[in-house]
Design an enzyme around this catalytic site. Structure first.
Site, PDB file in Angstrom:
ATOM      1  N   CYS A   1    -175.131 -71.709  20.432  1.00  0.00           N
ATOM      2  CA  CYS A   1    -174.319 -71.741  19.196  1.00  0.00           C
ATOM      3  C   CYS A   1    -173.583 -70.407  18.994  1.00  0.00           C
ATOM      4  O   CYS A   1    -174.214 -69.363  18.814  1.00  0.00           O
ATOM      5  CB  CYS A   1    -175.244 -72.093  18.041  1.00  0.00           C
TER       6      CYS A   1
ATOM      7  N   CYS B   1    -174.043 -68.530  15.667  1.00  0.00           N
ATOM      8  CA  CYS B   1    -175.395 -67.929  15.604  1.00  0.00           C
ATOM      9  C   CYS B   1    -175.383 -66.572  16.307  1.00  0.00           C
ATOM     10  O   CYS B   1    -175.953 -65.598  15.814  1.00  0.00           O
ATOM     11  CB  CYS B   1    -176.430 -68.817  16.299  1.00  0.00           C
TER      12      CYS B   1
END
Lengths: 182, 67
Positions: free
Chosen positions: A26, A29
């Site tokens: 991700c 993230c």
């Protein structure tokens, strides 16, 4: 980790907790990872940071009603006090740590919904008026003012504004730090 | 800086009325002195509605916002 097990651990933890639900693939993230690490160091001994890999615990995430990552959840005395979905600026992320520490709801950034609506409507109306006046003389000034007012409704959501203002703040901070104290 | 002294309905009414007056004044529907009056009133209503502070209310220590 099961849901009950998790809440038991959060309750028994001597300090408030901010849980970061993330995944290695991700991008957002990874983008907020350095900020979370920095805040974790800043709040050492006051707030703990736990990381949960979303790929390893899909059922657990579902039980917490987390459907997107990154999601940060702040706990105070075992109770959830704040939740933030998606990447955000360091200032916004730090409000989660403050919320975990105090147990109060996090401070909201940006204009209130009514302010946003009023600015957007007024700004658009001014632009429309300027368009009717073919942007001549006073109408050009009206267009500029309308543009600024309309933008002020959504400035905090504009990624370009956020990037530019963050750099400008950094630069100003460095400038003031470099200046010799009299 | 200044404490907001207008309720939400007050602000919405000011902005809507301000836009209507500006459209009538600057749009050319109302001309002459009345047009100028409409322009000035429209700007005042729009600004006070956007900011949420009315200087006249402040002067008379009045507020439509419930504390």
């Amino acid at each position: 980790m099961s849901e009950n097990n998790f809440f038991e651990r959060v309750k028994q933890n001597p300090r408030p907790v901010v849980v970061d639900f993330w995944a290695p693939w991700c991008g957002p993230c990874r983008a907020i990872h350095p900020v979370i690490t920095k805040l974790g160091v800043e709040y050492t001994g006051r707030v703990d940071v736990w990381k949960v890999n979303a790929d390893e615990q899909p059922d657990f995430l579902r039980s917490l009603r987390i459907y997107g990552i990154p999601t940060l959840v702040a706990f105070h005395n075992g109770q959830e006090v704040a939740r933030r979905i998606g990447a955000a600026s360091p200032a916004v992320l730090s409000t989660l740590f403050e919320a975990a520490l105090s147990g109060d709801k996090p401070v909201k950034f940006g204009p209130a919904p009514l302010d946003r609506l009023l600015r957007l409507v007024s700004g658009t109306a001014m632009l429309f008026l300027a368009f009717q006046g073919r942007f001549s003389g006073l109408y050009l000034f009206l267009a500029g003012l309308g543009g600024v007012i309309a933008f002020s409704a959504v400035y905090d959501r504009c990624p370009i504004y956020r990037a530019v203002s963050a750099r400008l703040k950094d630069w100003l901070r460095k400038e003031s730090a470099d200046q010799p104290r009299s | 800086m200044f404490k907001i002294n207008e309720a939400s309905w007050d602000r919405i009414a000011r902005v809507v009325l301000g836009i209507i007056l500006l459209f009538l004044g600057l749009g050319g529907t109302v001309t002459g002195i009345l047009g100028v009056v409409f322009d000035v009133l429209g700007v005042i209503l729009l600004v006070t509605g956007l900011v949420g502070v009315c200087p006249l209310y402040m002067l008379f220590k009045f507020s439509t916002k419930k504390s």
